[in-house]
Motif scaffolding. Sequence first.
Motif, short mmCIF file in Angstrom:
data_model
loop_
_atom_site.label_atom_id
_atom_site.label_comp_id
_atom_site.label_asym_id
_atom_site.label_seq_id
_atom_site.Cartn_x
_atom_site.Cartn_y
_atom_site.Cartn_z
N LYS A 1 0.67 -1.02 -0.24
CA LYS A 1 0.12 -0.01 0.10
C LYS A 1 0.58 1.39 -0.45
O LYS A 1 0.38 2.65 -0.61
N GLN A 2 2.25 1.44 0.87
CA GLN A 2 2.99 2.75 1.54
C GLN A 2 3.50 2.76 -1.05
O GLN A 2 3.74 4.40 -0.61
N LYS B 1 1.40 4.06 -2.79
CA LYS B 1 0.63 5.93 -2.61
C LYS B 1 2.03 6.76 -2.90
O LYS B 1 1.39 7.18 -3.83
N GLN C 1 1.69 7.09 -7.06
CA GLN C 1 0.54 8.67 -7.26
C GLN C 1 1.31 9.28 -6.82
O GLN C 1 1.45 10.83 -8.16
N LYS C 2 1.70 10.18 -5.44
CA LYS C 2 2.48 11.08 -5.45
C LYS C 2 3.71 11.43 -6.66
O LYS C 2 3.55 12.68 -7.36
#
Length: 339
Positions: free
Chosen positions: A266-267, A270, A273-274
């Motif tokens: 999950k990290q 993220k 996406q950033k």
Amino acid sequence: MMAAKRKRGALAGGKAKRARSAPSAGEAAAGSGPEERSAPPQEYRIPPPVSQGKWKNKERVLIFSSRGINFRTRHLMQDLRTLMPHSKAGGVCEMKNCNKCIFFEAKKKQDLYMWLSNTPQGPSAKFLVQNVHTLAELKMTGNCLRGSRPLLSFDPIFDREPHYALLKELFIQIFGTPQYHPKSQPFVDHVFTFTVTDERIWFRNYQIIEEDASLVEIGPRFVLNLIKIFQGSFGGPTLYENPHYQSPNMHRRLVRLSVAAKFREKQQVKEVQKIKKKGTKVLVEEDPTEVVFETPAEEKPVEIQLVKPESKPIVKDKKKLRKIQRKKQKKLFRTEGSA
């Protein structure tokens, strides 16, 4: 002179006491003569016991535990003592005259192990106990007589594999109530089942209903995961080691690793996406064919206003506007009349 000691159940002269029987009606009629009255009375015959057998199998099972067990293990031990009239609680096997034992070992206050041992020669087996449910916890509809002898039902795999055959003999000697045991009842109204599924031994206790011979579960229930079989009692050379066994510590470690892997995934999503949001936007080249279907609009003439437009009074109410218009009209009439 000291009085002669008498043995229990015997007279001083060595003659045992004999119970006398009351004469029957026929004997009373026949014994009316003087000669027959002097005949010695007949002895009572004590009826034989209900079970004419003799208690030969002196198997006794000691059920005890280590320190640190929880309430569920304590209740499970009490249930086994209730179902096994030939069992004893606590102490040492030699002091209690026990040749079999069931030992519950607790570790980390969450893992429960069971030892089944033939003392003192062996063999012994160590199991991991899982999915424990006691009699008070289940509240099943089945019931059986206290102290009755159980039937033992085994899975067909117990006759195929050699290590299961050894466990079968150990289960028979430990869980089977000896015939004519003083604390047992001469009835068979429940059955212990040992079923092998998913490389584990599932223990169940069922009531046998007399009408249609159907089974109703009584409890308790638990699952035994075999770890090792030893030649001696609580040790010695290893006869069999289960290759499918996974320790509780390893299982908990794998669960933690799987949870950590999901969190890392999950990290990473993220972070990707950033990076996409912060990245420079790629300019797309203009398409020359986009202007093909555009029609130019008509150009309107540009008018330049040189005079300031009159300011219109801001009137919020229409009635006030009418009053103002009337006043202006009156002023015009007056000016025209004076002229």
